[in-house]
Design a protein around this motif. Structure first.
Motif, mmCIF file in Angstrom:
data_model
loop_
_atom_site.group_PDB
_atom_site.id
_atom_site.type_symbol
_atom_site.label_atom_id
_atom_site.label_comp_id
_atom_site.label_asym_id
_atom_site.label_seq_id
_atom_site.Cartn_x
_atom_site.Cartn_y
_atom_site.Cartn_z
ATOM 1 N N THR A 57 35.617 52.019 40.110
ATOM 2 C CA THR A 57 36.095 51.491 41.386
ATOM 3 C C THR A 57 36.303 49.982 41.320
ATOM 4 O OG1 THR A 57 35.014 53.253 42.636
ATOM 5 C CG2 THR A 57 35.511 51.216 43.822
ATOM 6 N N VAL A 58 35.326 49.250 40.804
ATOM 7 C CA VAL A 58 35.480 47.789 40.763
ATOM 8 C C VAL A 58 36.495 47.365 39.717
ATOM 9 C CG1 VAL A 58 33.174 47.358 41.681
ATOM 10 C CG2 VAL A 58 33.503 47.444 39.199
ATOM 11 N N ALA A 59 36.648 48.177 38.650
ATOM 12 C CA ALA A 59 37.673 47.859 37.655
ATOM 13 C C ALA A 59 39.067 48.044 38.248
ATOM 14 C CB ALA A 59 37.495 48.725 36.414
ATOM 15 N N ARG A 60 39.246 49.141 38.973
ATOM 16 C CA ARG A 60 40.558 49.435 39.543
ATOM 17 C C ARG A 60 40.964 48.423 40.622
ATOM 18 N NH1 ARG A 60 44.365 53.313 38.458
ATOM 19 N NH2 ARG A 60 44.246 54.213 40.541
ATOM 20 N N CYS A 61 39.991 47.921 41.384
ATOM 21 C CA CYS A 61 40.354 46.929 42.402
ATOM 22 C C CYS A 61 40.213 45.494 41.880
ATOM 23 C CB CYS A 61 39.543 47.134 43.681
ATOM 24 S SG CYS A 61 37.800 46.760 43.561
ATOM 25 N N ARG A 62 39.878 45.374 40.587
ATOM 26 C CA ARG A 62 39.836 44.084 39.888
ATOM 27 C C ARG A 62 38.929 43.069 40.579
ATOM 28 N NH1 ARG A 62 45.609 43.226 36.785
ATOM 29 N NH2 ARG A 62 45.721 45.365 36.008
ATOM 30 N N ALA A 63 37.760 43.541 40.969
ATOM 31 C CA ALA A 63 36.792 42.662 41.618
ATOM 32 C C ALA A 63 36.396 41.496 40.714
ATOM 33 C CB ALA A 63 35.554 43.462 42.023
ATOM 34 N N ALA A 64 36.260 41.754 39.412
ATOM 35 C CA ALA A 64 35.837 40.699 38.496
ATOM 36 C C ALA A 64 36.854 39.564 38.443
ATOM 37 C CB ALA A 64 35.603 41.273 37.099
ATOM 38 N N ASP A 65 38.138 39.892 38.510
ATOM 39 C CA ASP A 65 39.162 38.849 38.521
ATOM 40 C C ASP A 65 38.975 37.914 39.718
ATOM 41 O OD1 ASP A 65 40.260 39.938 36.267
ATOM 42 O OD2 ASP A 65 42.047 40.744 37.240
ATOM 43 N N HIS A 66 38.614 38.482 40.843
ATOM 44 C CA HIS A 66 38.465 37.686 42.053
ATOM 45 C C HIS A 66 37.159 36.892 42.094
ATOM 46 C CE1 HIS A 66 42.081 39.287 43.849
ATOM 47 N NE2 HIS A 66 41.668 40.528 43.636
ATOM 48 N N LEU A 67 36.242 37.201 41.174
ATOM 49 C CA LEU A 67 35.000 36.430 41.088
ATOM 50 C C LEU A 67 35.059 35.363 39.995
ATOM 51 C CD1 LEU A 67 32.325 39.268 41.492
ATOM 52 C CD2 LEU A 67 32.971 37.527 43.165
ATOM 53 N N ALA A 68 36.173 35.285 39.292
ATOM 54 C CA ALA A 68 36.283 34.348 38.169
ATOM 55 C C ALA A 68 36.119 32.897 38.614
ATOM 56 C CB ALA A 68 37.625 34.525 37.461
ATOM 57 N N ALA A 69 36.573 32.562 39.823
ATOM 58 C CA ALA A 69 36.492 31.178 40.308
ATOM 59 C C ALA A 69 35.146 30.847 40.941
ATOM 60 C CB ALA A 69 37.613 30.917 41.308
ATOM 61 N N GLY A 70 34.308 31.858 41.105
ATOM 62 C CA GLY A 70 33.000 31.611 41.705
ATOM 63 C C GLY A 70 32.560 32.776 42.560
#
Length: 345
Positions: free
Chosen positions: A34-47
């Motif tokens: 689920t978090v991979a598909r919604c790319r949550a990690a990308d959105h946390l890259a800046a903090g």
């Protein structure tokens, strides 16, 4: 005496919690997907961000997203602070799509419904001795891939991503010669061959795999490798390119039962130049009860392709059957080992 490991002195309570947690393991895979598909990690890259902020960015439900993130934080994928914001961990950072050696594609591939259904059918594999994949989908895994271009693309990209962090480790662990030709048998998109050639400017290479894999290889965008490689398509169950000095078979043999492995290795033996070496790069199953990725992959191989991970003795037996002999085993800093072999006298 019954061995009852637990998390403390709670007895039945600990055992119950442990078995319930294990029984719901499929939820962890689903949460990761689920978090991979919604790319949550990308959105946390800046903090760090709160679930509400992430939900706005990912078009998800904030309350449910927070519950999934909180669950994954218990496994070290993210970290929640006292203010309710979520941070990337080292594991979570590997889910980003914009980092070197990103594992995003690997996670999306491994958690695909095709593999989830196959795992759910594991009992069939155990009771009837055969891959549950074939019973569920009506044909062997690789034949199914050949008929489903989208799944084939998902598989190739996922395997390439999973191999990415390993390729440099393998290339740096084995003492490849300064000159000669390396033939990467079943080499996928060529990540390992690229790493090897970068480390040895005097080497040339051959990437050998089926058309869908080699047609999307990673070698052509590297000026450092210009003129030092070629890609060939074919079936390693029938033959492999001749005249190589080093043959590499990485994450291939675990896909096949023993008789097919011997066939692949015999084809390599027939193609090898005098004094050539063959390298099997795969998990080496350890003894004992400690966790090891190889033991997990071993069960997956049984369910998907009727393959298996193997011990050193089992690899040695395969090599003998192909006219080769095991010369040494090199451990790496990643999960696979390198089994070196040469032609038997």
């Amino acid at each position: 005496m019954v061995d009852t490991p637990g998390n403390g002195d709670g007895g039945v309570q600990d055992v119950t919690a442990q078995l319930v947690e294990h029984s719901l393991g499929h939820l962890f895979s689903a949460a990761l997907r689920t978090v991979a598909r919604c790319r949550a990690a990308d959105h946390l890259a800046a903090g760090p961000r709160t679930a509400e902020e992430l939900a706005e960015l990912t078009d998800t439900h904030a309350g449910h997203l927070r519950r999934v993130l909180r669950y994954l934080a218990t496994r070290g994928v993210f970290r929640e602070d006292a203010a309710g914001a979520f941070h990337l961990t080292e594991v979570g950072d590997a889910l980003r799509t914009d980092v070197p050696d990103s594992l995003h594609s690997a996670v999306v591939m491994l958690t695909d419904p095709v593999f989830q259904r196959t795992s759910a059918g594991l009992e069939e594999t155990v009771r009837k001795e055969g891959p549950s994949f074939e019973r569920i989908f009506g044909k062997p895994f690789f034949a199914y891939l050949a008929d489903d271009p989208a799944l084939r693309e998902l598989f190739d990209s996922g395997m390439s991503a999973m191999s990415g962090p390993i390729d440099a480790v393998v290339a740096g662990t084995y003492p490849f010669p300064e000159k000669g030709t390396v033939v990467d048998v079943g080499g996928g998109r060529g990540g390992l061959l690229r790493a090897v050639l970068r480390g040895r400017p005097g080497l040339t290479g051959v990437l050998y795999d089926q058309v869908p894999a080699v047609s999307t290889h990673l070698l052509g965008d590297d000026d450092e490798l210009r003129g030092r490689w070629r890609a060939e398509s074919g079936d390693f169950l029938e033959a492999v390119p001749e005249g190589g000095d080093i043959y590499v078979v990485k994450h291939v043999l675990h896909n096949w039962p023993d008789d097919d492995c011997v066939r692949i290795l015999r084809n390599c033996r027939a193609a090898m130049a005098p004094d050539a070496r063959l390298l099997i790069v795969d998990c080496l199953l350890p003894t004992g009860n400690e966790p090891h990725l190889g033991k997990t992959l071993d069960v997956a191989m049984a369910a998907i392709v009727n393959g298996q991970e193997r011990t050193e003795d089992e690899f040695a037996a395969l090599l003998v059957g192909a006219g080769l002999r095991l010369t040494r085993v090199l451990a790496t800093d990643a999960f696979p080992s390198i089994v070196e072999a040469e032609a038997a006298l």
